[in-house]
Design a protein around this motif. Structure first.
Motif, PDB file in Angstrom:
ATOM      1  N   ILE A 396       0.907  -0.743  -0.129  1.00 29.29           N
ATOM      2  CA  ILE A 396      -0.218   0.293  -0.185  1.00 29.29           C
ATOM      3  C   ILE A 396       0.847   1.427   0.005  1.00 29.29           C
ATOM      4  CG2 ILE A 396       0.114   0.253   2.548  1.00 29.29           C
ATOM      5  CD1 ILE A 396      -2.794   0.216   1.609  1.00 29.29           C
ATOM      6  N   PHE A 397       2.383   0.829   0.251  1.00 28.41           N
ATOM      7  CA  PHE A 397       3.358   1.789   0.200  1.00 28.41           C
ATOM      8  C   PHE A 397       4.008   2.993  -0.835  1.00 28.41           C
ATOM      9  CE2 PHE A 397       2.567   0.436   4.939  1.00 28.41           C
ATOM     10  CZ  PHE A 397       2.027   2.074   5.515  1.00 28.41           C
ATOM     11  N   ASP A 398       3.082   1.852  -1.324  1.00 28.21           N
ATOM     12  CA  ASP A 398       4.446   1.662  -3.314  1.00 28.21           C
ATOM     13  C   ASP A 398       3.837   3.356  -3.910  1.00 28.21           C
ATOM     14  OD1 ASP A 398       5.286  -0.615  -3.230  1.00 28.21           O
ATOM     15  OD2 ASP A 398       3.963  -1.819  -4.400  1.00 28.21           O
ATOM     16  N   LYS A 399       4.650   3.577  -4.771  1.00 33.19           N
ATOM     17  CA  LYS A 399       4.768   4.791  -4.893  1.00 33.19           C
ATOM     18  C   LYS A 399       4.780   5.283  -6.365  1.00 33.19           C
ATOM     19  CE  LYS A 399       6.971   7.079  -0.831  1.00 33.19           C
ATOM     20  NZ  LYS A 399       5.540   7.493  -0.392  1.00 33.19           N
ATOM     21  N   PHE A 400       4.016   5.096  -7.515  1.00 35.72           N
ATOM     22  CA  PHE A 400       3.378   4.776  -8.712  1.00 35.72           C
ATOM     23  C   PHE A 400       3.287   5.992  -9.422  1.00 35.72           C
ATOM     24  CE2 PHE A 400       0.831   0.784  -7.535  1.00 35.72           C
ATOM     25  CZ  PHE A 400       1.934   0.398  -8.326  1.00 35.72           C
ATOM     26  N   GLU A 401       4.671   6.158 -10.821  1.00 28.90           N
ATOM     27  CA  GLU A 401       4.794   7.889 -11.171  1.00 28.90           C
ATOM     28  C   GLU A 401       3.143   7.792 -12.401  1.00 28.90           C
ATOM     29  OE1 GLU A 401       8.460   7.705 -12.963  1.00 28.90           O
ATOM     30  OE2 GLU A 401       9.124   7.719 -10.757  1.00 28.90           O
ATOM     31  N   CYS A 402       3.169   8.938 -13.035  1.00 32.26           N
ATOM     32  CA  CYS A 402       2.096   9.760 -13.211  1.00 32.26           C
ATOM     33  C   CYS A 402       2.791  10.133 -14.667  1.00 32.26           C
ATOM     34  CB  CYS A 402       0.991   9.921 -13.341  1.00 32.26           C
ATOM     35  SG  CYS A 402       1.184  11.718 -12.063  1.00 32.26           S
TER      36      CYS A 402
END
Length: 509
Positions: A396-402
């Motif tokens: 849940i702490f994964d950081k996805f880019e956009c």
């Protein structure tokens, strides 16, 4: 962090927000979704091949023209690629002799790589500083050389990469094939192999050595090292449109640097409270406006985006605008603030919109309307019932880019199982394409457009002991251990580069 803390009120010194306006016109809607196809892959993993942690890609960035692409990995290396399908040949004959063909879509080739950062140890804090590259940003080119900024958790470096000619001595006065005998010089300079005592010998045949450039090589050199300015891990760097300054941001502070001055920076945003027990939110991402050199935006772990005008004061304690979405009454849960944390923000090319990514959604904000996002896109809504499991295994702490297309008509972001999603952001568009980072990107397609919450009645989630696998709403298995966190959109064409572990995949439409 206090999850139940109230949202900070606007400072009375801050400029009042402009009255709510209708959002600025969105890009024209494209009727047909783009047909995405596989283009290239670098570092493809073989069947059964184990991936080393140091080889996993941790940053991707196109330069402003789109002719160069840079990736950084956990081993502190930066790899550069250059575009090959736009070479300007002098004649048709030269073009025909080229070792590549002119194709209908961008093609890249490996250019060079260099070790940007090394592992360090902070003896004062007994803290290991890993070499992983967190962000890469391209600077303006000059005199045929390219410049880029790279950062790990503590140190930002400015690199210069240019071609250097390798010079070699091609002609010698003496014939090296003729070895000197008993101290007498051999070779063409002395036909008899001797020079008379005090005489000049046969100087008519004396030749000076000739130095020629036989080949060129790429050389990467460190121009500046910006260090000792952050107590916490750097999460963002961003170039200013003035070409002279950049910012670096950690959890509590944003610093402003001049590219030419590495021993001094100015703290322009500081959210650190006097008592750390009063800390309610941290900075998660920051970026300069693409054309206004005095404006920057930064996001927080509470899901808000603040717009800052550096002309107001030296220390930007107050924001000129704040963008946040207020939750519905009664909808708050233990995970509400965790999944609201924004992991990445990007300005559109014209600076009129801000794209943000939190754990579950993509949001598009109009900078002239702070009442709420103009568009909310569900990325992987089928995971919402599994938030408890995601919390237990830290996913849940994964950081996805956009990222956003150059014309602003589409946005993209990653998810689990090495898939990424492309959405149409134009008014009325229902485009929502799901692609997998493989040579066959369209083998997994989600049926729902993702603009509204999906029905979860048919969800069939499966938990197999400690495995991080399950089944999504369409019956496809998902794997939490394979995640596509980093991707970038070409600035002028429909080309997406994305990282799946140590492999760099490119797709075009």
């Amino acid at each position: 962090m206090n999850n139940g803390a109230a949202t900070p009120e606007r400072s009375p010194l801050a400029s009042p927000p402009p009255p709510a306006q209708a959002p600025s016109p969105t890009p024209p809607t494209t009727t047909q979704p783009l047909d995405w196809r596989f283009s290239q892959v670098f570092g493809e993993r073989g069947a059964g091949e184990e991936v080393q942690d140091v080889d996993i890609i941790s940053a991707i960035e196109f330069n402003k023209s789109g002719h160069h692409l840079a990736t950084g990995d956990r081993g502190g290396r930066v790899v550069l690629f250059e575009r090959t399908d736009v070479k300007d040949h002098g004649s048709r004959k030269e073009a025909e002799k080229a070792d590549y063909s002119i194709s209908g879509h961008p093609e890249f080739r490996y250019k060079t790589e260099f070790q940007s950062h090394e592992p360090e140890f902070d003896y004062l804090k007994s803290l290991e500083i890993e070499e992983k590259i967190n962000k890469i940003k391209w600077c303006q080119e000059a005199n045929g050389a390219v410049f880029l900024l790279s950062t790990n958790d503590k140190t930002v470096k400015l690199w210069k990469v240019q071609e250097k000619k390798v010079k070699k001595v091609s002609q010698m006065n003496l014939d090296r094939s003729t070895a000197p005998i008993n101290g007498r010089p051999g070779g063409v300079g002395s036909p008899n192999g001797t020079i008379s005592n005090g005489g000049v010998g046969t100087l008519a045949s004396l030749r000076l050595p000739v130095v020629t450039c036989q080949e060129t090589s790429l050389c990467a050199s460190t121009r500046r090292v910006y260090t000792h300015a952050h107590d916490y891990h750097i999460n963002s760097i961003s170039n200013n449109s003035d070409g002279e300054t950049f910012i670096s941001a950690d959890d509590l502070r944003i610093n402003l640097w001049n590219l030419e001055i590495s021993n001094q920076s100015f703290n322009i945003v500081d959210v650190k409270p006097t008592n750390m027990e009063d800390l309610t939110e941290v900075i998660t991402s920051a970026e300069f406006h693409p054309t206004h050199c005095n404006t920057l935006a930064y996001s927080s772990s509470k899901g808000s985006i603040r717009l800052v005008d550096m002309r107001q004061s030296a220390l930007c304690d107050t924001h000129s605008q704040i963008f946040e979405q207020h939750e519905a009454p009664g909808s708050r849960s233990f995970f509400t603030e965790i999944i609201a944390s924004i992991s990445d923000i990007k300005f559109s090319k014209d600076g009129r919109h801000i794209l943000s990514r939190d754990y579950m959604t993509l949001k598009l904000w109009d900078v002239k309307m702070n009442s709420g996002p103009v568009l909310t896109l569900q990325v992987h809504e089928y995971l919402r019932p599994k938030l408890c499991d995601l919390y237990e295994n830290d996913s849940i702490f994964d950081k996805f880019e956009c990222c956003q297309s150059g014309d602003g008509s589409r946005v993209a972001t990653g998810s689990y199982s090495n898939i990424f999603r492309v959405f149409g952001s134009g008014s009325g568009s229902n485009e929502a394409t799901t692609l997998e980072a493989t040579r066959n990107p369209t083998r997994r397609q989600l049926q729902n457009p993702g603009r509204t919450a999906r029905s979860l009645n048919t969800l069939r989630a499966v938990r197999r002991g400690a495995e991080s696998t399950g089944i999504d709403a369409n019956g496809n298995t998902y794997d939490l251990s394979t995640k596509l966190l980093h991707l970038a959109w070409h600035p002028t064409e429909n080309l997406i580069a994305c990282a799946a572990a140590n492999s760099l995949y490119m797709y075009y439409a």
